[in-house]
Design an enzyme around this catalytic site. Sequence first.
Site, mmCIF file in Angstrom:
data_model
loop_
_atom_site.group_PDB
_atom_site.id
_atom_site.type_symbol
_atom_site.label_atom_id
_atom_site.label_comp_id
_atom_site.label_asym_id
_atom_site.label_seq_id
_atom_site.Cartn_x
_atom_site.Cartn_y
_atom_site.Cartn_z
ATOM 1 N N LYS A 9 0.851 -1.194 0.000
ATOM 2 C CA LYS A 9 0.000 0.000 0.000
ATOM 3 C C LYS A 9 0.884 1.241 0.000
ATOM 4 C CE LYS A 9 -3.543 2.186 2.893
ATOM 5 N NZ LYS A 9 -4.330 2.050 4.132
ATOM 6 N N SER A 25 -2.322 3.025 -17.627
ATOM 7 C CA SER A 25 -1.424 2.595 -16.562
ATOM 8 C C SER A 25 -1.224 3.701 -15.535
ATOM 9 C CB SER A 25 -0.061 2.153 -17.105
ATOM 10 O OG SER A 25 0.666 3.278 -17.557
ATOM 11 N N TYR A 58 -2.360 -0.976 -14.270
ATOM 12 C CA TYR A 58 -1.114 -1.686 -14.012
ATOM 13 C C TYR A 58 0.034 -0.696 -13.815
ATOM 14 C CZ TYR A 58 -0.262 -0.799 -18.981
ATOM 15 O OH TYR A 58 -0.088 -0.184 -20.189
#
Length: 134
Positions: A9, A25, A58
């Site tokens: 995180k 992305s 991603y």
Amino acid sequence: MSVTICTGKLHCVRVTAARLDYEGSITIDSLLMQAAGIVPFQLLHINSMATAAHWETYAIPGEPGKGEICLNGCPARLFQPGDKVIVLSLEQLSREEAAHAEQKVVHVDKANRVVSVDVKRAFPAASKKKKANS
């Protein structure tokens, strides 16, 4: 059977750029990626602290030490420079692996430089409890 676990995180990083004309992305400073255990092309969840907007995309590694958090393509309409976001990285693990999983929570300063990394463990006291109850 596998379960999906949050293993990394980036907490309250600031968006530094948003490029609508890019194919998609999120570009992340490679030092931040390393600190959170994020690998290139890993699927990530991006959450806005201000609006609760959520996006999946991603990771692409950015230049180390620059603090870059750039939303590319469609999410550039949801996240703008200066916005605080939470970036979550997920992994699919077996239940046995998940019981021993660790989560790295990366805290940053205003320039997206790593201030601290908290490592959280799944069931950290499980073995102690078993011994105490035996």
